[in-house]
Design an enzyme around this catalytic site. Structure first.
Site, PDB file in Angstrom:
ATOM      1  N   HIS A  14     -28.867 100.430  52.929  1.00 51.90           N
ATOM      2  CA  HIS A  14     -27.567 100.124  52.299  1.00 51.90           C
ATOM      3  C   HIS A  14     -27.664  98.687  51.760  1.00 51.90           C
ATOM      4  O   HIS A  14     -27.024  97.771  52.258  1.00 51.90           O
ATOM      5  CB  HIS A  14     -26.435 100.295  53.310  1.00 51.90           C
ATOM      6  CG  HIS A  14     -25.057 100.397  52.704  1.00 51.90           C
ATOM      7  ND1 HIS A  14     -24.184 101.420  52.999  1.00 51.90           N
ATOM      8  CD2 HIS A  14     -24.400  99.608  51.821  1.00 51.90           C
ATOM      9  CE1 HIS A  14     -23.047 101.248  52.334  1.00 51.90           C
ATOM     10  NE2 HIS A  14     -23.151 100.148  51.609  1.00 51.90           N
ATOM     11  N   ARG A  32     -20.677 106.758  60.452  1.00 55.54           N
ATOM     12  CA  ARG A  32     -21.766 106.499  59.505  1.00 55.54           C
ATOM     13  C   ARG A  32     -22.019 104.993  59.451  1.00 55.54           C
ATOM     14  O   ARG A  32     -21.107 104.218  59.163  1.00 55.54           O
ATOM     15  CB  ARG A  32     -21.389 107.022  58.107  1.00 55.54           C
ATOM     16  CG  ARG A  32     -22.387 106.656  57.034  1.00 55.54           C
ATOM     17  CD  ARG A  32     -22.060 107.321  55.705  1.00 55.54           C
ATOM     18  NE  ARG A  32     -23.008 106.883  54.698  1.00 55.54           N
ATOM     19  CZ  ARG A  32     -22.726 106.011  53.721  1.00 55.54           C
ATOM     20  NH1 ARG A  32     -21.519 105.509  53.590  1.00 55.54           N
ATOM     21  NH2 ARG A  32     -23.662 105.643  52.874  1.00 55.54           N
ATOM     22  N   GLU A  83     -17.928 108.164  51.657  1.00 55.94           N
ATOM     23  CA  GLU A  83     -17.065 106.982  51.568  1.00 55.94           C
ATOM     24  C   GLU A  83     -15.870 107.325  50.694  1.00 55.94           C
ATOM     25  O   GLU A  83     -16.030 107.962  49.640  1.00 55.94           O
ATOM     26  CB  GLU A  83     -17.772 105.773  50.926  1.00 55.94           C
ATOM     27  CG  GLU A  83     -18.809 105.127  51.791  1.00 55.94           C
ATOM     28  CD  GLU A  83     -19.475 103.914  51.134  1.00 55.94           C
ATOM     29  OE1 GLU A  83     -18.859 103.279  50.248  1.00 55.94           O
ATOM     30  OE2 GLU A  83     -20.620 103.626  51.504  1.00 55.94           O
ATOM     31  N   ASN A 128     -19.789 109.189  47.526  1.00 50.09           N
ATOM     32  CA  ASN A 128     -18.857 108.076  47.709  1.00 50.09           C
ATOM     33  C   ASN A 128     -17.928 108.073  46.516  1.00 50.09           C
ATOM     34  O   ASN A 128     -18.372 107.956  45.367  1.00 50.09           O
ATOM     35  CB  ASN A 128     -19.605 106.740  47.779  1.00 50.09           C
ATOM     36  CG  ASN A 128     -20.468 106.631  49.023  1.00 50.09           C
ATOM     37  OD1 ASN A 128     -20.431 107.501  49.899  1.00 50.09           O
ATOM     38  ND2 ASN A 128     -21.242 105.567  49.113  1.00 50.09           N
ATOM     39  N   TYR A 131     -14.320 106.519  44.857  1.00 50.79           N
ATOM     40  CA  TYR A 131     -13.237 105.540  44.901  1.00 50.79           C
ATOM     41  C   TYR A 131     -12.236 105.705  43.762  1.00 50.79           C
ATOM     42  O   TYR A 131     -11.053 105.498  43.933  1.00 50.79           O
ATOM     43  CB  TYR A 131     -13.808 104.118  44.865  1.00 50.79           C
ATOM     44  CG  TYR A 131     -14.506 103.758  46.158  1.00 50.79           C
ATOM     45  CD1 TYR A 131     -13.783 103.231  47.216  1.00 50.79           C
ATOM     46  CD2 TYR A 131     -15.860 103.986  46.335  1.00 50.79           C
ATOM     47  CE1 TYR A 131     -14.396 102.929  48.424  1.00 50.79           C
ATOM     48  CE2 TYR A 131     -16.482 103.694  47.547  1.00 50.79           C
ATOM     49  CZ  TYR A 131     -15.739 103.165  48.579  1.00 50.79           C
ATOM     50  OH  TYR A 131     -16.336 102.878  49.783  1.00 50.79           O
ATOM     51  N   GLU A 171     -26.099 104.703  47.391  1.00 48.94           N
ATOM     52  CA  GLU A 171     -25.700 104.296  46.046  1.00 48.94           C
ATOM     53  C   GLU A 171     -26.774 103.564  45.246  1.00 48.94           C
ATOM     54  O   GLU A 171     -26.634 102.369  44.938  1.00 48.94           O
ATOM     55  CB  GLU A 171     -24.453 103.414  46.108  1.00 48.94           C
ATOM     56  CG  GLU A 171     -23.262 104.083  46.755  1.00 48.94           C
ATOM     57  CD  GLU A 171     -21.993 103.244  46.651  1.00 48.94           C
ATOM     58  OE1 GLU A 171     -22.063 102.080  46.225  1.00 48.94           O
ATOM     59  OE2 GLU A 171     -20.919 103.764  46.989  1.00 48.94           O
TER      60      GLU A 171
HETATM   61  C1  BGC Z   1     -20.318 100.571  49.028  1.00 47.99           C
HETATM   62  C2  BGC Z   1     -19.707  99.735  50.132  1.00 47.99           C
HETATM   63  C3  BGC Z   1     -18.589  98.879  49.557  1.00 47.99           C
HETATM   64  C4  BGC Z   1     -17.534  99.815  48.993  1.00 47.99           C
HETATM   65  C5  BGC Z   1     -16.314  99.118  48.412  1.00 47.99           C
HETATM   66  C6  BGC Z   1     -19.335 101.147  48.058  1.00 47.99           C
HETATM   67  O1  BGC Z   1     -19.841 101.008  46.777  1.00 47.99           O
HETATM   68  O2  BGC Z   1     -21.175 101.537  49.560  1.00 47.99           O
HETATM   69  O3  BGC Z   1     -20.704  98.966  50.727  1.00 47.99           O
HETATM   70  O4  BGC Z   1     -18.046  98.013  50.496  1.00 47.99           O
HETATM   71  O5  BGC Z   1     -18.093 100.587  47.969  1.00 47.99           O
HETATM   72  O6  BGC Z   1     -16.666  98.345  47.311  1.00 47.99           O
END
Ligand code: BGC
Length: 451
Positions: free
Chosen positions: A122, A78, A353, A293, A295, A167
């Site tokens: 992006h 991607r 992501e 995405n 995290y 995002e």
């Molecule tokens: C984004 C990336 C970024 C990653 C880590 C995401 O919000 O798509 O571009 O590097 O998080 O912060």
């Protein structure tokens, strides 16, 4: 391992990057500047004044990088396309040399049997469009539609997976509300307008995709993060609801339900405009998938002093955090994927992501780079993705963020998210232990997770 714990056959394993974060040579071959080019070159905006001028030099080294992906066993890659390489002024005259780079990249991926997954936007808006109001100008949806049409015309026959935007929440929260990201505005009145125009542009992109019969799929990529109340008090529970509306539902509700969450008016007050009803027809174009995405999660409490969402994040003393201060909470990935499925229907999903920044050990020792925390992060999150499939989510693939250590926006090169280490002096690439682990996950279609 029972059948319900397996990844389905054909589950797609890949890794992600984005244009400005890895390519370097942002003005090469006739490209125009993007807002990130400007922002990074404005004093005081990024850690150490870091810019994407060189980044990972992927623009010159893309063939070696594709060979590396092949060695790692990636099935999909991607990446994002830089709008201002294709249209230096954002609109008008196309720059064939800029588009040519992505043609070469896509062909190289296909030659290596790696599925291209392209994102049209992006964060690197052409600076010339920012001069015309950028995401605040309603015309931006048409500009994006024209850009999308031009890219689909060239690459639509070869790229099976497309995302319109990456995002939209980060674009508006960072770019228009809090100012930490390009274009660096801090304005409550602008943020809802920028969000809405991003969603309209997304709709135009989907329409452009459907205008000719294409083999591939098109979707939207959002960052989702469950919000948990810090205590059981009514105020904290309401705060968590506001946080969830602002970050998660603000983008998916208009796409799937044709309206914004009711909390938006409470959050933005007089800064929340009345949007034309017709806009929601455009925004609600049918998508083929949603890219998630993921995290971290957020534990929040009510904080009347923090405008406009009135929440504060509460650190969990017993929990582990990444180098960007994000709690590691794999089970919230399961929750997130199931939440999307329950709220919006059983739409195909991809984790587009997932990853973490850690302080990695120096990689020069015997050419190795051990990153045990990242190995842990991937193992537990990929298990959590598998649990979501067992729970009923139609999850079709998983992409690690990121293939390479790269330019982490306003944090410059200070945070490393790669499964491959990049030495920024020599630009040498060294797969970390997490890359080798990920290869074994791919080769066993997840069986190694329990080993
Ligand atoms: C984004 C990336 C970024 C990653 C880590 C995401 O919000 O798509 O571009 O590097 O998080 O912060």
């Amino acid at each position: 391992m029972t059948d319900s714990q397996r990844f389905p056959n054909g589950f797609l394993w890949g890794a992600s990057t984005s244009a400005y974060q890895i390519e370097g040579s942002p003005l090469a071959d006739g490209a125009g500047p993007s807002i990130w080019q400007r922002f990074a070159h404005s004093p005081g905006r990024t850690t150490n004044g870091d810019t994407g001028d060189i980044a990972c030099d992927h623009y010159a080294r893309y063939k070696d990088d594709v060979a590396l992906m092949k060695r790692l066993g990636l099935q999909a890659y991607r990446f994002s396309i830089s709008w201002s390489r294709v249209f230096p002024q954002g609109t008008g005259k196309i720059n064939p040399a800029g588009l040519g780079f992505y043609e070469r990249l896509v062909d190289e991926l296909l030659r290596n049997d790696i599925k291209p997954n392209a994102t049209l936007f992006h964060w690197d808006l052409p600076a010339a469009l920012d001069d015309r109001g950028g995401w605040l100008n309603r015309d931006v949806a048409d500009w994006f539609g024209d850009y999308a049409t031009a890219v689909f015309a060239k690459l639509g026959d070869r790229v099976p997976m497309w995302a319109t935007l990456n995002e939209p929440w980060v674009v508006t929260d960072g770019g228009y509300l809090h100012g930490a990201l390009a274009p660096g505005h801090k304005n409550h009145f602008e943020a809802p307008i920028a969000s809405h125009n991003l969603l309209r542009a997304h709709g135009m992109g989907v329409q452009a995709f459907r205008a000719e019969s294409r083999v591939g799929q098109v979707g939207l990529v959002v960052n989702l993060e469950p919000k948990d109340p810090a205590t059981d008090s009514a105020a904290d529970r309401a705060a968590a609801q506001r946080g969830d509306a602002y970050m998660n539902r603000q983008y998916l509700d208009p796409v799937f339900k044709g309206s914004y969450p009711e909390e938006m008016v409470d959050i933005f007050g007089e800064a929340w405009p009345e949007f034309p009803a017709d806009d929601f027809k455009l925004i609600g174009q049918k998508v083929d998938f949603i890219g998630v995405n993921y995290y971290t999660r957020g534990v929040v409490r009510d904080d009347p002093t923090s405008s406009p969402v009135r929440i504060a994040y509460v650190r969990q003393p017993e929990h582990a955090y990444t180098e960007t201060g994000w709690e590691m909470h794999p089970e919230s990935l399961t929750r997130t994927l199931l939440w999307v499925t329950e709220r919006y229907g059983r739409i195909p999903l991809y984790v587009t992501e997932n990853g973490a920044a850690f302080y990695d050990a120096p990689h020069t020792i015997d050419g190795r780079c051990d990153d045990p925390l990242r190995v842990w992060y991937y193992r537990e999150h990929i298990k959590a993705a598998r649990a979501a499939i067992a729970g009923g989510a139609d999850l079709r693939g998983y992409f690690a963020w990121s293939l390479l250590d790269n330019y982490e926006w306003s944090l410059g090169f200070s945070k490393r998210f790669g499964i491959v280490h990049v030495n920024y002096q020599t630009l040498e690439r060294t797969p970390k232990a997490s890359a080798h682990y990920y290869t074994s996950v791919i080769q066993s279609n997840g069986a190694v997770l329990d080993g």
